[in-house]
Scaffold this motif. Structure first.
Motif, mmCIF file in Angstrom:
data_model
loop_
_atom_site.group_PDB
_atom_site.id
_atom_site.type_symbol
_atom_site.label_atom_id
_atom_site.label_comp_id
_atom_site.label_asym_id
_atom_site.label_seq_id
_atom_site.Cartn_x
_atom_site.Cartn_y
_atom_site.Cartn_z
ATOM 1 N N ALA A 94 124.870 197.814 51.121
ATOM 2 C CA ALA A 94 124.021 198.281 50.234
ATOM 3 C C ALA A 94 122.444 198.633 50.949
ATOM 4 C CB ALA A 94 124.012 197.959 48.992
ATOM 5 N N VAL A 95 121.954 197.479 51.510
ATOM 6 C CA VAL A 95 120.888 197.388 52.019
ATOM 7 C C VAL A 95 120.564 198.293 53.191
ATOM 8 C CG1 VAL A 95 119.112 195.830 53.315
ATOM 9 C CG2 VAL A 95 120.248 194.707 51.516
ATOM 10 N N GLY A 96 121.600 198.446 53.985
ATOM 11 C CA GLY A 96 121.575 199.530 55.021
ATOM 12 C C GLY A 96 121.722 200.961 54.741
ATOM 13 N N ALA A 97 122.521 201.097 53.490
ATOM 14 C CA ALA A 97 122.393 202.586 53.055
ATOM 15 C C ALA A 97 121.026 202.888 52.446
ATOM 16 C CB ALA A 97 123.470 202.798 51.972
ATOM 17 N N LEU A 98 120.517 201.808 51.494
ATOM 18 C CA LEU A 98 119.232 202.098 50.703
ATOM 19 C C LEU A 98 118.033 202.122 51.606
ATOM 20 C CD1 LEU A 98 118.550 202.561 47.802
ATOM 21 C CD2 LEU A 98 118.247 199.957 47.550
ATOM 22 N N ALA A 99 118.306 201.457 52.887
ATOM 23 C CA ALA A 99 116.889 201.469 53.671
ATOM 24 C C ALA A 99 116.830 202.835 54.520
ATOM 25 C CB ALA A 99 117.294 200.380 54.760
ATOM 26 N N ALA A 134 135.128 177.018 48.932
ATOM 27 C CA ALA A 134 135.945 178.284 49.403
ATOM 28 C C ALA A 134 135.890 179.060 48.265
ATOM 29 C CB ALA A 134 137.177 177.795 49.230
ATOM 30 N N ARG A 135 135.633 178.826 46.872
ATOM 31 C CA ARG A 135 135.359 179.880 45.921
ATOM 32 C C ARG A 135 133.931 180.615 46.276
ATOM 33 N NH1 ARG A 135 137.372 176.958 40.400
ATOM 34 N NH2 ARG A 135 139.532 176.529 41.064
ATOM 35 N N PHE A 136 133.022 179.872 46.504
ATOM 36 C CA PHE A 136 131.538 180.206 46.877
ATOM 37 C C PHE A 136 131.449 181.225 47.882
ATOM 38 C CE2 PHE A 136 127.421 179.962 49.267
ATOM 39 C CZ PHE A 136 126.710 180.191 48.143
ATOM 40 N N VAL A 137 132.601 181.151 48.952
ATOM 41 C CA VAL A 137 132.605 181.846 50.182
ATOM 42 C C VAL A 137 132.993 183.101 49.721
ATOM 43 C CG1 VAL A 137 133.725 182.317 52.446
ATOM 44 C CG2 VAL A 137 132.474 180.005 52.044
ATOM 45 N N VAL A 138 134.058 183.265 48.833
ATOM 46 C CA VAL A 138 134.973 184.264 48.589
ATOM 47 C C VAL A 138 134.029 185.315 47.452
ATOM 48 C CG1 VAL A 138 136.591 185.207 47.064
ATOM 49 C CG2 VAL A 138 137.139 183.457 48.762
ATOM 50 N N CYS A 139 133.473 184.358 46.528
ATOM 51 C CA CYS A 139 132.748 185.336 45.389
ATOM 52 C C CYS A 139 131.229 185.725 46.254
ATOM 53 C CB CYS A 139 132.207 184.447 44.411
ATOM 54 S SG CYS A 139 133.862 184.107 43.321
ATOM 55 N N GLY A 140 130.655 184.648 46.880
ATOM 56 C CA GLY A 140 129.217 185.025 47.470
ATOM 57 C C GLY A 140 129.228 185.860 48.552
ATOM 58 N N GLY A 141 130.332 185.545 49.493
ATOM 59 C CA GLY A 141 130.580 186.304 50.594
ATOM 60 C C GLY A 141 130.997 187.789 50.451
ATOM 61 N N GLY A 142 131.715 188.039 49.350
ATOM 62 C CA GLY A 142 132.045 189.248 48.938
ATOM 63 C C GLY A 142 130.999 189.981 48.555
ATOM 64 N N VAL A 143 129.957 189.252 47.642
ATOM 65 C CA VAL A 143 128.875 190.060 47.426
ATOM 66 C C VAL A 143 127.971 190.193 48.339
ATOM 67 C CG1 VAL A 143 126.965 189.502 45.792
ATOM 68 C CG2 VAL A 143 129.060 189.221 44.677
ATOM 69 N N GLY A 144 127.788 189.146 49.069
ATOM 70 C CA GLY A 144 126.839 189.304 50.295
ATOM 71 C C GLY A 144 127.187 190.740 51.415
ATOM 72 N N LEU A 145 128.677 190.606 51.506
ATOM 73 C CA LEU A 145 128.917 191.688 52.389
ATOM 74 C C LEU A 145 128.746 193.105 51.917
ATOM 75 C CD1 LEU A 145 130.567 192.240 55.148
ATOM 76 C CD2 LEU A 145 132.660 191.892 53.906
ATOM 77 N N ALA A 146 128.988 193.265 50.518
ATOM 78 C CA ALA A 146 128.520 194.425 49.945
ATOM 79 C C ALA A 146 127.334 194.745 49.821
ATOM 80 C CB ALA A 146 129.145 194.331 48.391
ATOM 81 N N VAL A 165 118.265 195.127 46.249
ATOM 82 C CA VAL A 165 119.853 194.685 46.520
ATOM 83 C C VAL A 165 119.846 193.018 46.303
ATOM 84 C CG1 VAL A 165 121.605 194.543 48.266
ATOM 85 C CG2 VAL A 165 120.583 196.405 47.982
ATOM 86 N N THR A 166 118.868 192.389 46.497
ATOM 87 C CA THR A 166 118.950 190.853 46.509
ATOM 88 C C THR A 166 118.869 190.479 44.993
ATOM 89 O OG1 THR A 166 118.038 190.417 48.715
ATOM 90 C CG2 THR A 166 117.846 188.603 46.769
ATOM 91 N N ALA A 167 118.266 191.265 44.202
ATOM 92 C CA ALA A 167 117.884 191.101 42.621
ATOM 93 C C ALA A 167 119.318 191.209 42.114
ATOM 94 C CB ALA A 167 116.966 191.842 42.242
ATOM 95 N N VAL A 168 119.857 192.492 42.352
ATOM 96 C CA VAL A 168 121.156 192.854 41.580
ATOM 97 C C VAL A 168 122.133 192.017 42.137
ATOM 98 C CG1 VAL A 168 122.910 194.717 41.526
ATOM 99 C CG2 VAL A 168 120.444 195.153 41.355
ATOM 100 N N SER A 169 122.435 191.543 43.274
ATOM 101 C CA SER A 169 123.502 190.729 43.927
ATOM 102 C C SER A 169 123.287 189.264 43.323
ATOM 103 C CB SER A 169 123.441 190.797 45.439
ATOM 104 O OG SER A 169 122.487 190.216 46.038
ATOM 105 N N ALA A 202 117.829 182.335 40.971
ATOM 106 C CA ALA A 202 116.913 183.267 41.389
ATOM 107 C C ALA A 202 115.935 182.503 42.463
ATOM 108 C CB ALA A 202 115.944 183.808 40.373
ATOM 109 N N GLY A 203 115.556 181.460 42.346
ATOM 110 C CA GLY A 203 114.650 180.798 43.076
ATOM 111 C C GLY A 203 115.282 180.264 44.354
ATOM 112 N N SER A 204 116.639 180.193 44.296
ATOM 113 C CA SER A 204 117.270 180.021 45.688
ATOM 114 C C SER A 204 117.367 181.294 46.294
ATOM 115 C CB SER A 204 118.764 179.290 45.319
ATOM 116 O OG SER A 204 119.597 179.992 44.942
ATOM 117 N N ALA A 205 117.565 182.553 45.703
ATOM 118 C CA ALA A 205 117.780 183.855 46.126
ATOM 119 C C ALA A 205 116.553 183.991 46.802
ATOM 120 C CB ALA A 205 118.183 184.692 45.156
ATOM 121 N N VAL A 206 115.257 183.811 46.411
ATOM 122 C CA VAL A 206 114.156 184.220 46.849
ATOM 123 C C VAL A 206 113.863 183.435 47.950
ATOM 124 C CG1 VAL A 206 111.601 183.861 46.798
ATOM 125 C CG2 VAL A 206 112.741 184.667 44.766
#
Length: 183
Positions: A44-49, A28-40, A61-65, A93-97
């Motif tokens: 950010a990816v859409g705007a930067l693209a 549940a915490r992962f969804v809130v924290c990671g989901g919030g960062v993922g949604l933002a 965006v993946t590196a910063v997030s 970072a490995g799992s983020a890649v």
């Protein structure tokens, strides 16, 4: 013989294990924290693209997030209560890649299926791929990166260790009377 340092490590390990959240709470915490960062991140990816190629925007965006999410997960999601270590950042970072690869493949598949997808469809594809990768990432972070008994599990896999024993020796009694008292 237990030293003050080993007692301190033992107490610290006990406190950490006591504060480690259960799997459901951590998810549940992962969804809130990671989901919030993922949604933002998706916005950010859409705007930067709109200024740079999508693959590069996604990478930045993946590196910063990932840095931000790893800190949040260390402090709140998995109950570490402190900052993430360099080892945890590297493993995360490995799992983020891997998650980056999943989102890129999803977007490439979308572009193969729809010549010019609208932004809403892109968001749906990106967020769906991110959610899929997020579940796998949760398992990796919980079982490997932020595992509480990581060193204990590694020791169990290596097998039992022999510990040096301290034996106090005394001189053997010289006469029969001393032998009787010693017995």
């Amino acid at each position: 013989m237990e030293t003050a340092q080993s007692r301190s490590r033992s107490r610290s390990r006990s406190r950490q294990q006591a504060t480690q959240p259960g799997a459901v709470s951590a998810f549940a915490r992962f969804v809130v924290c990671g989901g919030g960062v993922g949604l933002a991140s998706s916005f950010a990816v859409g705007a930067l693209a709109s200024w740079i190629p999508w693959v590069l925007a996604n990478a930045l965006v993946t590196a910063v997030s990932t840095l931000l999410a790893t800190e949040l997960h260390a402090r709140f999601t998995f109950g570490a209560g402190g900052r993430a270590s360099r080892r945890q950042h590297a493993q995360s970072a490995g799992s983020a890649v891997a998650a980056y690869a999943v989102t890129c493949m999803a977007m490439l598949a979308l572009r193969q299926l729809v010549e010019t997808p609208d932004p809403v469809l892109e968001q749906v594809a990106y967020l769906s791929a991110s959610a899929f990768a997020g579940v796998a990432r949760f398992a990796v972070l919980r079982l490997v990166v932020f595992a509480r008994n990581h060193s204990q599990a590694a020791d169990a896999l290596r097998g039992p260790r022999t510990l040096p024993a301290t034996v106090a020796r005394t001189a053997a009694p010289a006469n029969a009377a001393e032998l009787c008292r010693a017995a």
